[in-house]
Write an enzyme that holds these catalytic residues in place. Structure first.
Site, mmCIF file in Angstrom:
data_model
loop_
_atom_site.group_PDB
_atom_site.id
_atom_site.type_symbol
_atom_site.label_atom_id
_atom_site.label_comp_id
_atom_site.label_asym_id
_atom_site.label_seq_id
_atom_site.Cartn_x
_atom_site.Cartn_y
_atom_site.Cartn_z
ATOM 1 N N ASP A 90 0.742 -1.386 0.504
ATOM 2 C CA ASP A 90 -0.327 -0.135 0.067
ATOM 3 C C ASP A 90 0.537 1.547 0.215
ATOM 4 O O ASP A 90 1.864 1.624 1.155
ATOM 5 C CB ASP A 90 -1.258 -0.036 0.747
ATOM 6 C CG ASP A 90 -1.845 0.658 1.137
ATOM 7 O OD1 ASP A 90 -2.917 1.107 0.254
ATOM 8 O OD2 ASP A 90 -1.974 2.216 1.976
ATOM 9 N N THR A 125 -2.747 5.769 -3.911
ATOM 10 C CA THR A 125 -1.367 6.419 -3.699
ATOM 11 C C THR A 125 -0.540 5.913 -4.444
ATOM 12 O O THR A 125 0.416 6.757 -4.427
ATOM 13 C CB THR A 125 -1.286 6.401 -2.038
ATOM 14 O OG1 THR A 125 -1.326 4.606 -1.596
ATOM 15 C CG2 THR A 125 -3.176 6.411 -0.803
ATOM 16 N N THR A 126 -0.162 5.034 -4.850
ATOM 17 C CA THR A 126 1.232 4.378 -5.729
ATOM 18 C C THR A 126 1.350 5.381 -6.651
ATOM 19 O O THR A 126 1.928 5.974 -7.379
ATOM 20 C CB THR A 126 1.557 3.179 -5.522
ATOM 21 O OG1 THR A 126 1.083 2.929 -4.183
ATOM 22 C CG2 THR A 126 2.408 3.092 -5.836
ATOM 23 N N ASP A 160 -9.228 -0.065 0.747
ATOM 24 C CA ASP A 160 -9.304 0.224 -0.186
ATOM 25 C C ASP A 160 -10.446 0.722 -0.370
ATOM 26 O O ASP A 160 -10.960 1.318 -0.964
ATOM 27 C CB ASP A 160 -7.609 0.257 -0.508
ATOM 28 C CG ASP A 160 -6.354 0.942 0.042
ATOM 29 O OD1 ASP A 160 -6.497 1.038 0.463
ATOM 30 O OD2 ASP A 160 -5.774 0.177 -0.898
#
Ligand SMILES: Nc1ncnc2c1ncn2[C@@H]1O[C@H](COP(=O)(O)OP(=O)(O)OP(=O)(O)O)[C@@H](O)[C@H]1O
Ligand SMILES: [Mg+2]
Length: 560
Positions: free
Chosen positions: A68, A101-102, A397
């Site tokens: 994550d 987010t990545t 998520d």
């Protein structure tokens, strides 16, 4: 490095304290961009279903294994101020969209790398920032155009998007099972108000317990408390529970002032104790008079009250968390009362069953079978604590993705398809612009293509071949062509059932652009001597991260 003191008419002027560090212009930009690039580089390999996981060890030796993006950045304990901005942007992405987010950090890193190339060609950062912001707007427009509306009546797309989101996590093996549970959980707590759905991820309580497999994760129509019933004499199970939710202490309150009691005879002691007992008994009776057979208290419960409740066959739980009390109220339809004097039957919550069960080695209390609960619990199981922790993050998520879709029911594809389509449209858009502005638009398009490229790289596929074919297919009008990395095939991503919420993708563009612009705008970095942080261990995080240690060494470009 041009740090103070400076010369004014031959006399040195000292403005900053000794030991302060200053860098300006290109040097500052270069240092910042490099730091951000290192961060982006270090999490690139975590993108997508074939991405690798990271093992992060904190100061206490505790390890976290995750893929994550936000968690990786959080645990990395980054010190460089510009790199920290990327961490912040990942947090924003997590708070706003919950997923992506990545991607946001990768795109921001690419935007910065390419901006630096333009700066080296003597294009002023302001021109780049303006160009990026126009391009981001055009990209958002394109996303809106390719997105498809979804019908929330069928849960199909909710499930597919939740599955996609969990497909890139360690729990991917169980993605279908978990997607099903998360969709059911979110739909249970969604409420329609004036024709619009309102839904809050916090209404789904995620409780973790090790000792079983992820497959044993269950959805409870109510709340699970990691607490046992206060007294062993109380029943372990009550059906048709009527629950009093109390946030006052069920004890005799101590006076604030020190007071002395002069006891002159044994009778007085007895009278005193009797009086205390009577007060506690009254307290209990007031609760029981409302019809309650379960008492959940946010504060302490006196032994005597426990005893009286137990004698009447009631169950009590003490020191429940405030957040749990609120969820209990939503789940059972009860009201939290602050004084036992005011408690009425209408304040009570209802549940088909309240039961204490032994889960692994701990006792937990289940308040379940609530009618139309507005808060539910996912009891996450896993073999180890690390597994349950990662499962919780992945479930978070997925819950966010479902919330996003419920609030804005539009989807796009995954696997780099929307990024490729945006890039194509942006290159066309660039042609309509005057020379210099074109450059920023073009590099923005290149930066977006880093998503399919990284997905392919992480899957061990040839990124150049994939990119060329994807460009061709999009040129031919295949808007949904992407790279399905599990099969390694370029295909229409809707056929592969890889869907993502439009709002996640939009937020990625917005956040990445914002982060890149913020970093590009800085042309002066002044680090006070005081801010010197401890240097990173030699050969620290991500190989190159050693150079990011402490503001003291910052921003010596040569270190990177
Ligand atoms: N089967 C698949 N084939 C190709 N791409 C996929 C597949 N499943 C998911 N993806 C893509 O993987 C990317 C998401 O990867 P990942 O979940 O690792 O990162 P993120 O969502 O950007 O960040 P995070 O989940 O860490 O907050 C998306 O671009 C998504 O479209
Ligand atoms: Mg994701």
């Amino acid at each position: 490095m041009s740090s103070f003191p400076t010369q004014a008419g031959g006399v040195p002027v000292l403005v900053l304290k000794e030991g302060s560090n200053r860098s300006r212009g290109r040097e500052a930009q270069h240092g910042n961009i490099n730091a951000a690039k290192i961060v982006a580089e270090s999490i690139k390999s975590a993108l997508g279903p074939k991405g690798m996981d990271k093992m992060l060890v904190d100061n206490f030796g505790d390890t976290t294994i995750t893929s994550d993006g936000r968690t990786i950045l959080d645990e990395m304990d980054i010190q460089h101020p510009a790199a920290k901005m990327l961490v912040e942007i990942a947090k924003t992405q997590d708070n706003e969209a919950g997923d992506g987010t990545t991607s946001v950090v990768i795109i921001a890193g690419e935007l910065l790398t390419r901006a630096e190339e333009l700066i080296n060609k003597n294009i002023h950062p302001t021109v780049i920032i303006d160009g990026y912001s126009k391009t981001a707007e055009k990209a958002l427009e394109t996303l809106e155009e390719i997105a498809l509306p979804v019908d929330l009546k069928t849960q199909d797309f909710l499930k597919k998007a939740a599955t996609t989101s969990m497909g890139s996590k360690i729990v991917a093996e169980h993605k279908d099972y978990l997607a099903d549970l998360t969709v059911k959980a979110m739909l249970a707590v969604a409420e329609k108000q004036d024709g619009v759905y309102k839904v809050d991820v916090d209404d789904v309580k995620v409780e973790k317990k090790t000792g079983a497999s992820i497959r044993d994760t269950t959805l409870i129509n109510g709340i699970v408390l990691d607490k046992e019933i206060v007294q062993s004499g109380m029943p372990k199970r009550i059906e048709k529970a009527k629950i009093a939710l109390i946030d006052a202490s069920l004890e005799i309150e101590k006076t604030e002032l020190d007071s002395k009691l002069n006891i002159e005879s044994p009778d007085m002691i007895e009278a005193f104790l009797n009086e205390e007992e009577k007060m506690l008994n009254d307290m209990t009776n007031k609760i029981l008079a409302s019809g309650a057979n379960v008492v959940i208290c946010q504060k302490g419960i006196d032994d005597m009250v426990q005893h009286f409740l137990s004698r009447k066959g009631a169950i009590a739980i003490r020191r429940a968390k405030k957040s749990d009390m609120e969820k209990l109220a939503k789940a059972t339809g009860g009201k939290i009362v602050s004084s036992v004097d005011a408690i009425t039957p209408s304040d009570l919550g209802h549940a088909a069953l309240v039961e204490e069960r032994k889960i692994a080695d701990d006792k937990m209390t289940f308040i379940e079978g609530c009618k139309n609960p507005k808060a539910v619990t996912l009891l996450v199981r896993g073999a180890t604590q690390r597994m349950t922790a990662e499962a919780e993050r992945s479930i978070h998520d997925a819950l966010c993705v479902i919330r996003d879709l419920i609030q804005e029911p539009k989807i796009v594809a995954g696997g780099g398809a929307p990024e490729m389509e945006m890039a194509r449209i942006l290159r066309k858009y660039a042609e309509t612009m005057p020379g210099r502005e074109q450059l920023a638009i073009r590099v923005f398009a290149d930066a977006l293509e880093s998503i399919p490229v990284t997905l392919a790289e992480n899957a061990g596929l040839d990124p150049v071949d994939i990119l060329t074919e994807l460009r061709n297919r999009h040129e031919k009008g295949e808007k949904w062509a992407g790279i399905e990395v599990l099969s390694g095939k370029i295909q229409d991503m809707s056929k592969a059932n890889i869907y993502e919420p439009l709002s996640v993708k939009k937020q990625i563009i917005k956040s990445a652009n914002e982060a890149a612009s913020m970093i590009l705008k800085i042309d002066d970095v002044i680090a006070s001597g005081k801010m010197k942080g401890p240097p990173m261990p030699p050969g620290g995080m991500g190989g190159g991260m050693g150079g990011m240690g402490g503001m003291g060494g910052y921003p010596g470009a040569g270190e990177y």
